[in-house]
Motif scaffolding. Structure first.
Motif, PDB file in Angstrom:
ATOM      1  N   HIS A  83      56.297  86.769   8.043  1.00  0.00           N
ATOM      2  CA  HIS A  83      55.128  86.567   7.179  1.00  0.00           C
ATOM      3  C   HIS A  83      54.318  87.861   7.115  1.00  0.00           C
ATOM      4  O   HIS A  83      54.126  88.533   8.121  1.00  0.00           O
ATOM      5  CB  HIS A  83      54.275  85.429   7.748  1.00  0.00           C
ATOM      6  CG  HIS A  83      52.917  85.346   7.130  1.00  0.00           C
ATOM      7  ND1 HIS A  83      52.740  85.173   5.778  1.00  0.00           N
ATOM      8  CD2 HIS A  83      51.671  85.445   7.666  1.00  0.00           C
ATOM      9  CE1 HIS A  83      51.430  85.164   5.516  1.00  0.00           C
ATOM     10  NE2 HIS A  83      50.769  85.325   6.638  1.00  0.00           N
ATOM     11  N   HIS A  85      51.037  89.098   6.775  1.00  0.00           N
ATOM     12  CA  HIS A  85      49.707  88.521   7.000  1.00  0.00           C
ATOM     13  C   HIS A  85      48.631  89.306   6.247  1.00  0.00           C
ATOM     14  O   HIS A  85      48.414  90.485   6.512  1.00  0.00           O
ATOM     15  CB  HIS A  85      49.446  88.507   8.506  1.00  0.00           C
ATOM     16  CG  HIS A  85      48.152  87.915   8.911  1.00  0.00           C
ATOM     17  ND1 HIS A  85      48.055  86.739   9.614  1.00  0.00           N
ATOM     18  CD2 HIS A  85      46.885  88.326   8.710  1.00  0.00           C
ATOM     19  CE1 HIS A  85      46.779  86.469   9.833  1.00  0.00           C
ATOM     20  NE2 HIS A  85      46.050  87.424   9.298  1.00  0.00           N
ATOM     21  N   HIS A 127      54.362  89.284  10.950  1.00  0.00           N
ATOM     22  CA  HIS A 127      54.805  88.621  12.178  1.00  0.00           C
ATOM     23  C   HIS A 127      55.730  87.458  11.868  1.00  0.00           C
ATOM     24  O   HIS A 127      55.751  86.951  10.744  1.00  0.00           O
ATOM     25  CB  HIS A 127      53.604  88.152  13.007  1.00  0.00           C
ATOM     26  CG  HIS A 127      52.703  87.166  12.317  1.00  0.00           C
ATOM     27  ND1 HIS A 127      53.012  85.832  12.214  1.00  0.00           N
ATOM     28  CD2 HIS A 127      51.508  87.327  11.697  1.00  0.00           C
ATOM     29  CE1 HIS A 127      52.021  85.210  11.574  1.00  0.00           C
ATOM     30  NE2 HIS A 127      51.102  86.093  11.238  1.00  0.00           N
ATOM     31  N   HIS A 129      57.069  83.706  11.708  1.00  0.00           N
ATOM     32  CA  HIS A 129      56.337  82.481  11.364  1.00  0.00           C
ATOM     33  C   HIS A 129      57.289  81.304  11.433  1.00  0.00           C
ATOM     34  O   HIS A 129      57.372  80.489  10.522  1.00  0.00           O
ATOM     35  CB  HIS A 129      55.723  82.617   9.970  1.00  0.00           C
ATOM     36  CG  HIS A 129      54.406  81.911   9.805  1.00  0.00           C
ATOM     37  ND1 HIS A 129      54.271  80.551   9.934  1.00  0.00           N
ATOM     38  CD2 HIS A 129      53.172  82.390   9.528  1.00  0.00           C
ATOM     39  CE1 HIS A 129      52.997  80.234   9.727  1.00  0.00           C
ATOM     40  NE2 HIS A 129      52.311  81.325   9.484  1.00  0.00           N
ATOM     41  N   HIS A 472      43.379  80.835   9.487  1.00  0.00           N
ATOM     42  CA  HIS A 472      43.932  81.831   8.556  1.00  0.00           C
ATOM     43  C   HIS A 472      44.523  81.146   7.331  1.00  0.00           C
ATOM     44  O   HIS A 472      45.281  80.186   7.450  1.00  0.00           O
ATOM     45  CB  HIS A 472      45.023  82.648   9.271  1.00  0.00           C
ATOM     46  CG  HIS A 472      45.823  83.499   8.344  1.00  0.00           C
ATOM     47  ND1 HIS A 472      45.264  84.520   7.610  1.00  0.00           N
ATOM     48  CD2 HIS A 472      47.140  83.495   8.008  1.00  0.00           C
ATOM     49  CE1 HIS A 472      46.207  85.098   6.868  1.00  0.00           C
ATOM     50  NE2 HIS A 472      47.356  84.494   7.094  1.00  0.00           N
ATOM     51  N   HIS A 474      46.825  81.485   3.893  1.00  0.00           N
ATOM     52  CA  HIS A 474      47.848  82.270   3.199  1.00  0.00           C
ATOM     53  C   HIS A 474      47.536  82.300   1.692  1.00  0.00           C
ATOM     54  O   HIS A 474      46.928  81.379   1.158  1.00  0.00           O
ATOM     55  CB  HIS A 474      49.223  81.634   3.396  1.00  0.00           C
ATOM     56  CG  HIS A 474      49.751  81.740   4.793  1.00  0.00           C
ATOM     57  ND1 HIS A 474      51.037  82.122   5.080  1.00  0.00           N
ATOM     58  CD2 HIS A 474      49.164  81.518   5.990  1.00  0.00           C
ATOM     59  CE1 HIS A 474      51.221  82.137   6.388  1.00  0.00           C
ATOM     60  NE2 HIS A 474      50.102  81.755   6.972  1.00  0.00           N
ATOM     61  N   HIS A 530      45.901  77.475   8.689  1.00  0.00           N
ATOM     62  CA  HIS A 530      46.087  76.991  10.060  1.00  0.00           C
ATOM     63  C   HIS A 530      45.330  77.811  11.084  1.00  0.00           C
ATOM     64  O   HIS A 530      44.907  78.934  10.810  1.00  0.00           O
ATOM     65  CB  HIS A 530      47.584  77.010  10.409  1.00  0.00           C
ATOM     66  CG  HIS A 530      48.196  78.382  10.362  1.00  0.00           C
ATOM     67  ND1 HIS A 530      48.183  79.235  11.436  1.00  0.00           N
ATOM     68  CD2 HIS A 530      48.830  79.053   9.367  1.00  0.00           C
ATOM     69  CE1 HIS A 530      48.795  80.354  11.111  1.00  0.00           C
ATOM     70  NE2 HIS A 530      49.194  80.291   9.848  1.00  0.00           N
ATOM     71  N   HIS A 532      45.203  80.264  13.977  1.00  0.00           N
ATOM     72  CA  HIS A 532      46.125  81.365  14.260  1.00  0.00           C
ATOM     73  C   HIS A 532      46.497  81.458  15.733  1.00  0.00           C
ATOM     74  O   HIS A 532      47.215  82.367  16.150  1.00  0.00           O
ATOM     75  CB  HIS A 532      45.540  82.690  13.762  1.00  0.00           C
ATOM     76  CG  HIS A 532      46.583  83.653  13.305  1.00  0.00           C
ATOM     77  ND1 HIS A 532      47.066  84.664  14.109  1.00  0.00           N
ATOM     78  CD2 HIS A 532      47.278  83.742  12.150  1.00  0.00           C
ATOM     79  CE1 HIS A 532      47.985  85.352  13.447  1.00  0.00           C
ATOM     80  NE2 HIS A 532      48.142  84.806  12.253  1.00  0.00           N
TER      81      HIS A 532
HETATM   82 CU1  C2O Z   1      49.348  85.358  10.592  1.00  0.00          CU
HETATM   83 CU2  C2O Z   1      50.320  81.712   9.010  1.00  0.00          CU
HETATM   84  O1  C2O Z   1      49.844  83.464   9.917  1.00  0.00           O
END
Ligand code: C2O
Ligand code: CU
Length: 575
Positions: A83, A85, A127, A129, A472, A474, A530, A532
């Motif tokens: 992912h 981020h 990172h 996921h 966090h 997305h 969600h 983190h």
């Molecule tokens: Cu850095 Cu869904 O996360």
């Protein structure tokens, strides 16, 4: 026009010119993810690395560039995804790298291409996921510089990058099993905090520099855990980029004797403010400027400490070295002392200083929908879970993006998750009924509407415990409209900051408090939102938003090739 407005206008013009004049580049990377032996904190263990590196390679690009990563999974027996981020993935929701949400996990031996545009300068990271692969060490930095003809709204002579993380000696697999056991076995505090993947377990930094043969750091020590020293010239200004990929720890950063001016958060410019130490929650990133105006014959500590949980993990340290002073000369002052772990007053005061730079986009004045999310710790058949409005998230076998796009009816819960919680719920006490349920429902957001989310913290299972949760989102940035204590009331809306709320992708809820966010659902796709903290997410602390999914074109087959969408695609091919 104010100077900031002129600046924004010029940036937009520059992005336009860059694309017309073909100044934007596609940056190609070939990556292999694999397990490798490594000693991040001088103790050898196994980490998830990329191309033999831990942390993974740093990506540097310019705003407007396209990133093209061909990711091959070399793990022997498990899937993987990555992912990006903080990157919103406008128009490429399948490249968001969230297993079961935007794509299928990439199987061992298989390759998946992540191709997406980085449209906005800033400090980001990437990172794993899937499962707890971020805890296994699957992360790296992603730095987006301003486009070629653009300027930052501040100046500096040099820059450094700090990617912060926390490290356990227990493997992430064992941690997963521990957390999913009945009764749950808590993973405990990290053994070591890492700065750019390096830390020192049970050996002082001083020992690293000493030549005494008895130093255990040297004995075990490899280059792998040697701290990265920041070499600076006197009387210059440096930009320090900071991102936290921690699995659990909330952090505090300080540079001995030096003030820091905070100028960027999560890829958005801030009204500059000066601090002597700063909090950084998992999922957040910042840029700070500091000036090397101290006595140049000395070196200074840079320290990272734990906040928000009883500190059982030692500070991470590295050195700010004034050239030409020897880098191995230890600072003569003790390392900076962070505010007490439970001094939330100081945490709140830091958060309240974070305001958008003048001229930044303002939030819409009104919301179309308000979703209130109660965060609780619960029990389901004796298993400890986290739940949102009493639903603990379990991800389906079929990624939502494909199943919603193609209207598959059995891929996930079609019951809409709750918008609110019981009016008589007392957030200051353990719940009278601690039971909860699993769910995989989706908040379907009307395309282009304005959504408010109120994150409501509460007491956990045990009395007098309420934890910090950095949330966090997305696919979007949101405006942080405000923080408050106790239960959110409609009248709290009067106190929202509508003038200069910061745009961010991560915001914390303080113990027993609430945090109000606003965003526009204008990015077709399915997006995770969600906590983190990796174990919390693993225990169900998240929700899923979907918007404008019918506008999504051409989802790559590899993103669909599992669960029901995979089967459906195969049927289409064979019929
Ligand atoms: Cu850095 Cu869904 O996360
Ligand atoms: Cu959490």
């Amino acid at each position: 026009m104010g100077s900031a407005r002129v600046f924004l206008f010029c940036s937009i013009l520059a992005i336009f010119l860059n694309s017309v004049l073909g100044a934007n580049k596609t940056r190609h990377f070939k990556w292999e993810v694999e397990y490798m032996h490594f000693a991040p904190d001088c103790v050898e263990g196994v980490v998830m690395g990329i191309n033999g590196q831990f942390p993974g390679p740093t990506i540097r690009a310019r705003a407007g560039d396209t990133i093209h990563v061909e990711l091959t999974n070399k793990l022997p027996t498990e899937g993987v995804v990555i992912h990006w981020h903080g990157i919103r993935q406008i128009g490429t929701p399948w490249a968001d790298g969230t297993a079961s949400i935007s794509q299928c996990a990439i199987n061992p031996g298989e390759t998946f291409v992540y191709r997406f545009q980085v449209d906005k300068a800033g400090t980001y990271f990437y990172h794993g996921h899937y499962g707890m692969q971020r805890s296994a060490g699957l992360y790296g930095s992603l730095i987006v510089e301003v486009g070629e003809r653009e300027k930052e709204p501040f100046q500096y002579d040099g820059e450094f990058n700090l990617l912060l993380s926390d490290w356990w000696h227990k493997s992430s697999h064992e941690q997963e099993v521990d957390l999913s056991s009945n009764p749950m076995r808590w993973i405990g505090e990290p053994q070591t905090l890492l700065i750019n993947g390096r830390g020192q377990y049970n050996c002082s930094l001083a020992a690293h520099f000493s030549n005494s043969s008895g130093s255990q750091c040297k004995l075990r020590g490899s280059e792998q855990c040697a701290p990265k020293i920041l070499h600076v010239l006197p009387n210059k200004t440096y930009r320090l980029r900071i991102a936290s990929s921690t699995a659990l720890a909330s952090l505090n950063l300080a540079i001995g004797n030096h003030k820091m001016v905070v100028v960027e958060a999560d890829g958005n410019y801030l009204e500059p403010f000066s601090v002597s130490n700063m909090d950084i929650y998992s999922g957040e990133s910042y840029s700070v400027l500091f000036t090397t105006n101290q006595e140049p014959s000395k070196n200074y500590w840079i320290s990272i400490s734990v906040r928000g949980r009883e500190p059982k993990t030692p500070q991470a340290l590295t050195i700010l070295n004034y050239i030409p002073t020897s880098a191995s000369k230890l600072p003569n002052l003790p390392p900076p002392v962070a505010p007490l772990w439970d001094d939330y007053g100081s945490s709140r005061s830091f958060s309240s200083k974070i305001l958008a730079l003048k001229g930044s986009p303002k939030p819409p004045k009104k919301h179309d929908r308000r979703i209130i999310l109660l965060n609780t710790q619960n029990l389901i058949d004796g298993y400890t879970k986290w739940a949102i409005n009493n639903v603990s998230l379990v991800l389906p076998a079929t990624p939502y993006l494909g199943s919603i796009r193609y209207g598959l009816n059995n891929a996930f819960d079609h019951k809409h998750p709750p918008e609110n919680f019981r009016p008589d719920y007392d957030v200051s006490k353990p719940a009278p009924n601690q039971n909860s349920t699993y769910g995989s429902g989706v908040y379907m957001l009307n395309f282009n509407t304005t959504v408010d989310v109120i994150l409501q913290n509460a007491n956990a299972l045990k009395a007098n415990v309420s934890e910090i949760h950095p949330w966090h989102l997305h696919g979007h940035d949101f405006w942080v409209l405000g923080y408050g204590e106790g239960r959110f009331m409609e009248k709290d809306e009067m106190k929202f900051n509508m003038k200069n709320p910061p745009l961010r992708n991560t915001a914390v809820i303080f113990p027993y408090g609430w945090t109000a966010l606003r965003f526009v659902a204008d990015n077709p796709g399915v997006w995770a939102f969600h906590c983190h903290i990796e174990p919390h997410l693993h225990m169900g602390m998240g929700v899923v938003f979907a918007e404008g999914v019918h506008h999504v074109k051409k989802i790559p087959n590899e993103a669909l090739g599992c669960g029901l969408t995979g089967k459906m695609l195969m049927n289409n091919v064979h019929n």
